[in-house]
Design an enzyme around this catalytic site. Structure first.
Site: not given
Length: 233
Positions: A139, A151
């Site tokens: 990501s 996350y």
């Protein structure tokens, strides 16, 4: 008789995984679709044609289920050429404030980090045999931290996994690609609010995956960082 190359995708039921599966079939691959939601996988398999795509239920946080996934893939198609460790999810629990959600954190780390590492460990012996390609979904927030929750840390771990696998596989012929998307309009977000920025579509990321895979064997696209135009971080 032509032997088709085989492309296994975790997290294949929706979003980036499903979009990649469609493009892989169009490119001539046989595809193994893996995720926890078997009904969605079966529907996608029917859409793509069962001669092209086979579905297998798998929770990547469970080592034994991953072993069964790879056993299924090899029984169905006999080889592995591309493995895309794409399964993952986000929960927005912050480090400070809000409700404590330890189970959420544990499940996210097991899926995003342990699950991706297990996919690498179980696939690489087969990819060495075919001179194959291992891809993993990171990501933007595993490249530059712009979120205040765990996350982002799981995606920094994925960045480390990709680099470690690439170093370990040097000299084997196996290529390794880290795919780092920015904000993508997919069901991935669930109840987590999306940043107020432009969005990529799942097909945009899938094209990046197929770009990396389609390069000649001597070209290893190590990292694809892809943001929507206008996303600042």
């Amino acid at each position: 008789m032509k032997e088709h190359k085989v492309f296994l995708i975790t997290g294949a039921s929706t979003g980036i995984g499903a979009a990649t599966a469609r493009m892989a079939v169009d490119a001539g691959y046989r595809v193994v679709l893996a995720a926890r939601s078997l009904d969605k996988l079966e529907a996608l398999s029917d859409e793509l044609g069962r001669e092209h795509a086979r579905a297998v239920q798998c929770d990547v946080s469970d080592w034994r289920q991953q072993e069964e996934m790879f056993r299924f893939a090899l029984e169905q198609f006999g080889r592995l050429d591309v493995v895309f460790a794409n399964a993952g999810f986000s929960k927005g629990s912050p480090f400070y404030g809000g409700e404590d959600k330890p189970d959420e954190w544990r499940d996210m780390v097991l899926t995003n980090v342990y699950g991706a590492a297990a996919t690498a460990r179980l696939s690489l012996p087969w990819l060495v045999k075919t001179g194959g390609h291992f891809l993993i979904t990171g990501s933007v927030v595993g490249h530059i931290t712009s979120t205040r929750n765990l996350y982002s840390a799981t995606k920094w771990a994925v960045t480390g996994i990709a680099q470690s696998v690439r170093n370990e596989m040097a000299g084997t012929g196996v290529r390794v690609t880290l795919i780092e998307p920015g904000v993508v309009d997919t069901p991935f977000w669930g109840t987590v609010p999306k940043p107020g920025t432009p969005e990529l579509h799942a097909d945009d990321v899938a094209r990046a995956v197929l770009y990396a895979v389609s390069q000649p064997p001597h070209v290893d696209v190590n990292d694809v960082l892809i943001r929507p135009t206008g996303q600042p971080h």
